[in-house]
Design a protein around this motif. Structure first.
Motif, mmCIF file in Angstrom:
data_model
loop_
_atom_site.group_PDB
_atom_site.id
_atom_site.type_symbol
_atom_site.label_atom_id
_atom_site.label_comp_id
_atom_site.label_asym_id
_atom_site.label_seq_id
_atom_site.Cartn_x
_atom_site.Cartn_y
_atom_site.Cartn_z
ATOM 1 N N ARG A 86 -47.412 5.025 -5.585
ATOM 2 C CA ARG A 86 -47.432 3.646 -6.068
ATOM 3 C C ARG A 86 -46.759 3.580 -7.431
ATOM 4 N NH1 ARG A 86 -53.190 0.880 -6.459
ATOM 5 N NH2 ARG A 86 -53.043 1.122 -4.218
ATOM 6 N N GLN A 87 -46.247 2.409 -7.779
ATOM 7 C CA GLN A 87 -45.610 2.230 -9.081
ATOM 8 C C GLN A 87 -46.703 2.127 -10.148
ATOM 9 O OE1 GLN A 87 -42.990 -1.141 -9.275
ATOM 10 N NE2 GLN A 87 -42.458 -0.801 -11.417
ATOM 11 N N ALA A 118 -44.556 6.109 5.083
ATOM 12 C CA ALA A 118 -43.878 5.139 4.214
ATOM 13 C C ALA A 118 -44.890 4.481 3.280
ATOM 14 C CB ALA A 118 -43.171 4.077 5.058
ATOM 15 N N ALA A 119 -46.138 4.397 3.751
ATOM 16 C CA ALA A 119 -47.190 3.754 2.967
ATOM 17 C C ALA A 119 -47.487 4.513 1.689
ATOM 18 C CB ALA A 119 -48.460 3.632 3.798
ATOM 19 N N ALA A 177 -45.712 4.925 -0.656
ATOM 20 C CA ALA A 177 -45.154 4.148 -1.770
ATOM 21 C C ALA A 177 -46.179 3.179 -2.344
ATOM 22 C CB ALA A 177 -43.914 3.388 -1.321
ATOM 23 N N ASN A 178 -47.336 3.053 -1.693
ATOM 24 C CA ASN A 178 -48.413 2.233 -2.238
ATOM 25 C C ASN A 178 -49.709 3.050 -2.372
ATOM 26 O OD1 ASN A 178 -49.443 -0.264 -3.209
ATOM 27 N ND2 ASN A 178 -50.469 -0.588 -1.251
ATOM 28 N N PHE A 179 -49.589 4.379 -2.332
ATOM 29 C CA PHE A 179 -50.762 5.246 -2.430
ATOM 30 C C PHE A 179 -51.108 5.550 -3.885
ATOM 31 C CE2 PHE A 179 -51.380 7.922 1.697
ATOM 32 C CZ PHE A 179 -51.480 6.764 2.441
ATOM 33 N N GLU A 220 -56.269 6.545 -1.808
ATOM 34 C CA GLU A 220 -55.604 6.457 -0.509
ATOM 35 C C GLU A 220 -55.195 7.840 -0.014
ATOM 36 O OE1 GLU A 220 -54.842 4.448 -3.043
ATOM 37 O OE2 GLU A 220 -55.280 2.423 -2.318
ATOM 38 N N ARG A 223 -40.600 2.595 -12.517
ATOM 39 C CA ARG A 223 -39.808 1.542 -11.896
ATOM 40 C C ARG A 223 -38.629 2.132 -11.126
ATOM 41 N NH1 ARG A 223 -38.186 -3.989 -12.833
ATOM 42 N NH2 ARG A 223 -35.949 -4.129 -13.146
ATOM 43 N N SER A 237 -39.919 4.287 -8.117
ATOM 44 C CA SER A 237 -40.391 3.440 -7.029
ATOM 45 C C SER A 237 -39.202 2.905 -6.224
ATOM 46 C CB SER A 237 -41.231 2.306 -7.601
ATOM 47 O OG SER A 237 -41.802 1.555 -6.581
ATOM 48 N N SER A 238 -38.091 2.630 -6.923
ATOM 49 C CA SER A 238 -36.883 2.179 -6.230
ATOM 50 C C SER A 238 -36.332 3.276 -5.331
ATOM 51 C CB SER A 238 -35.800 1.774 -7.234
ATOM 52 O OG SER A 238 -36.264 0.783 -8.086
ATOM 53 N N THR A 258 -38.787 3.759 -2.207
ATOM 54 C CA THR A 258 -38.691 2.701 -1.203
ATOM 55 C C THR A 258 -37.268 2.582 -0.649
ATOM 56 O OG1 THR A 258 -38.380 1.155 -3.023
ATOM 57 C CG2 THR A 258 -40.584 1.295 -2.087
#
Lengths: 285, 437
Positions: free
Chosen positions: B204-205, B254-255, B257-259, B263, B401, B404-405, B408
């Motif tokens: 996650r960012q 892929a999730a 990126a929000n872990f 999580e 930032r 995260s780019s 994703t």
């Protein structure tokens, strides 16, 4: 005399509105950061120069605007449909009217946490349904496109009732004899919507629009809780950026500049809205 | 006023009005004096309260310690404010109160990354004169770093924290040592259907992503210098693109990126993944009743390329006295009690938090009880520090930032890391802490 009577209200406005604005304007001309030990050091227009060249500010501005336009647009359309439905008389209407207000009554933080769980990948209920249907689960909050949709969806879900309520109040102000006269003259119901309902509802639409746009352009809590601005800052709004600068980076001068930049953009949108409304009024005698 | 009206003729009330008033005044005076004396005594006997803000998990873990401290000290009381769960939310709460000038707290339990910022803002009390010579000497080397900034001691660590790799002992004989091995083992286990995912981590960012990245940056031969430089390097690009490839190859969901930590833990605990990156607290959770991998988990250092030493990002929580405290001496006393040996022993025995004191790592009885300790000590010897810069929050934000780019798939790793390097360079120059220092 009239000035004297207005004085308390004016003073209050000055105290809560003008004074902070002037304070921010002064702050935007200072470097007050963790590197200056939080003491203000005059730097002229340096913060403003930085703002103009700050790609992140402009990206956030575009993202905020896109969010506001799409979500408020959706809320107006859905709110109008719901208001029309609730204006008709049918059994159980009172119950549905109260229930439909529920999302609006929930605190945003609670609502955002709820959506964060619903959209969880892979353990949220939506992805649970997807998987049981043999479909791949969707990384709602981990993809730049889907995360943006998620924010719009959550905001629409929460604030449509507010719009519907305002428009319902407007609908109830329209005298029923107008429709009766229209029917006597041979008008059809759907024509009535276009010729009577919508024009008379216009002031209420405008009020809803201004309220919602101002809120949506300053959106903070929903985004902070649901996505934290990510992924890749794709859901970051101007309010979130100003907050990051102040509370996380301790850069108060620049944070004030971002806030003022945001204020200018808000003012410009409000002005555009009023102009559009005047043209709209002018177009119809 | 007439005497008749006062009932002077009645038996037992034969005092004249003037005398009555005098007696009344004397009584009132005596009463007041007694009340004042009693109040003053009560005031003097009232315990001094030291207020302490901690993240919720630490407020829970130290509840017992605080209670026994309050029992043993008559004139001193600790009042703990239970802060939010998330690290940055605790900082927001503390900063809000500090900005208002008169903070209600005397002590703050601080993450290692806040120290430079809080010290530069003038919010902390330098502890050098309060703690005697060499207060950090009893600490293992890896726990000493990050507390002394610009020659002053600002913080004393209570628990250590470092990034670790958890692996499944039932699925492989030995954990991978290099990034390539991790990928190969993951792909094999996924092909065999033993696990759904190879490796779960924090993408996650947010700050956790910087921690994950720093370990890989070291593993690929780079470093995030204490000045804040080192992001625009080829090693940084290699580390970022390795993380991206994990998702492209399907080794990480892929999730991811929000872990954040919970999580990743949830996925690993459910037996879905072969590897997980997390902090020492996860060990305790993985042995719990809700875990499907209890007894099947090993802990080791993060992977690194051949020839590069593996790295563990240094976390650690420590106590600082706020500059505005009205009871600094008492606050220091509480700080010493909570960071002391008895306190750290209880925190590791009961809650699994890593100690910082060499004496505890060297205690054979404790090591027998907590077999993880030697691994933690080993990790502490090769900790990687995040830059000790007052602008760290912003440096890390720039990195998060761009990363995260990459994760994703929005940006090419090389371009993103070049931007991260340039962004931090600009910030450092603007703050007067650029490379000339």
């Amino acid at each position: 005399m009239s000035l004297l009577l207005m004085a308390p209200a004016l003073l209050l406005l000055l105290a809560v509105f003008l004074w902070p604005m002037l304070d921010y304007a002064w702050l935007s001309l200072q470097a007050q950061t963790v590197f200056t030990g939080l003491k203000p050091v005059p730097v002229g227009l340096a913060n403003w120069e930085r703002l103009l060249g700050d790609g992140r500010f402009w990206q956030d501005a575009a993202q905020t605007l896109r969010f506001a336009v799409v979500s408020v647009g959706l809320e107006l359309l859905l709110g109008l449909a719901i208001a029309l439905l609730l204006h008709q008389s049918w059994r159980g209407r009172g119950l549905v009217r109260s229930l439909s207000l529920l999302p609006w009554a929930l605190p945003t933080t609670v609502m955002a946490l709820g959506w964060r769980w619903i959209l969880n990948d892979p353990n949220g209920p939506i992805n649970g349904v997807m998987q049981s249907l043999g479909l791949p689960s969707l990384p709602f909050l981990a993809s730049t496109q889907l995360a943006w949709l998620a924010v719009v969806l959550a905001d629409t879900w929460k604030t449509t009732p507010f719009v519907a309520l305002l428009l319902l109040a407007g609908l109830q102000m329209i005298p029923t004899d107008l429709y009766e006269a229209f029917a006597l003259e041979g008008g059809r119901p759907w024509q009535g919507l276009r010729r009577i309902t919508l024009p008379l509802l216009r002031p209420y639409v405008l009020i809803a629009l201004i309220f919602r746009l101002a809120q949506a352009l300053g959106v903070f809590d929903l985004v902070a809780v649901l996505t934290g601005g990510g992924p890749a800052s794709s859901t970051e709004t101007l309010a979130l950026y100003a907050y990051l600068n102040a509370m996380r980076f301790l850069d108060f001068g620049y944070s004030a500049t971002v806030m003022l930049g945001m204020f200018v953009l808000l003012l410009a949108s409000a002005l555009l809205l009023v102009l559009a409304q005047q043209r709209w009024r002018g177009a119809r005698p | 006023m007439q005497s008749a009206a006062l009932g002077g003729s009645e038996p037992g009330c034969d005092l004249r009005p003037a005398a009555r008033q005098a007696w009344f005044a004397v009584g009132l005076g005596l009463g007041l004096a007694l009340a004042l004396l009693w109040g003053g005594l009560a005031w003097a006997g009232r315990p001094t309260t030291v207020r302490l803000l901690m993240p919720a998990p630490f407020a829970d873990a130290t509840a017992e310690l605080v209670e026994s401290f309050n029992r043993e000290h008559r004139g001193l009381r600790i009042a703990v404010t239970r802060g939010p769960f998330e690290t940055e939310s605790v900082s927001d709460l503390a900063i809000s109160s500090l900005l208002l000038g008169d903070s209600p707290y005397d002590l703050l339990l601080m993450d290692v990354t806040w120290t430079a910022k809080y010290a530069a803002a003038g919010w902390l009390l330098p502890l050098d004169d309060w703690l005697g010579p060499e207060p950090l000497a009893p600490l293992v080397a890896g726990a000493r770093a990050g507390n002394i900034i610009d020659g002053n001691l600002w913080r004393v660590p209570m628990v250590a924290d470092m990034g670790l790799m958890y692996w499944r002992t039932d699925l492989m004989a030995a954990p991978p040592r290099t990034p390539t091995e991790l990928v190969a083992i993951s792909e094999r286990l996924q092909r065999q259907g033993k696990v759904r995912w190879g490796y779960v981590w924090q993408g996650r960012q947010y700050e956790g992503l910087s921690c994950v990245f720093l370990e890989m940056l070291r593993g690929f031969g780079g470093n995030w210098e204490s000045s804040g430089e080192g992001l625009g390097t080829p090693a940084a690009t290699k580390a970022a693109s390795w993380l991206r490839q994990l998702i492209v190859k399907g080794i990480s969901p892929a999730a991811v990126a929000n872990f954040a930590e919970p999580e990743a833990l949830q996925s690993f605990e459910a037996g879905e993944a072969a590897f997980m990156r997390n902090w020492p607290y996860a060990w305790q959770e993985l042995q719990g009743p809700s875990s499907r991998v209890a007894g099947k988990v090993g802990v080791t250092m993060m992977v690194a390329e051949v020839g590069e030493p593996p790295a563990a990002t240094q976390g650690s929580w420590g106590l600082s006295v706020l500059a505005g405290s009205r009871h600094p001496a008492e606050a220091v006393q509480v700080l010493q009690a909570l960071t002391g040996e008895a306190s750290q022993r209880l925190l590791v025995q009961r809650w699994g938090y890593s100690p910082t004191l060499t004496a505890l790592f060297d205690d054979p009885a404790l090591v027998a009880e907590r077999p993880l300790l030697p691994i933690l000590q080993n990790a502490l010897e090769s900790v990687a520090l995040r830059p000790l810069n007052p602008g760290y929050a912003q440096l890390s934000d720039i990195l998060q930032r761009q990363l995260s780019s990459v994760i994703t798939g929005e940006l090419e790793p090389a371009l993103a890391m070049e931007r991260a390097g340039r962004g931090s360079q600009l910030l450092l120059e603007a703050s007067g802490r650029g490379s000339e220092q």
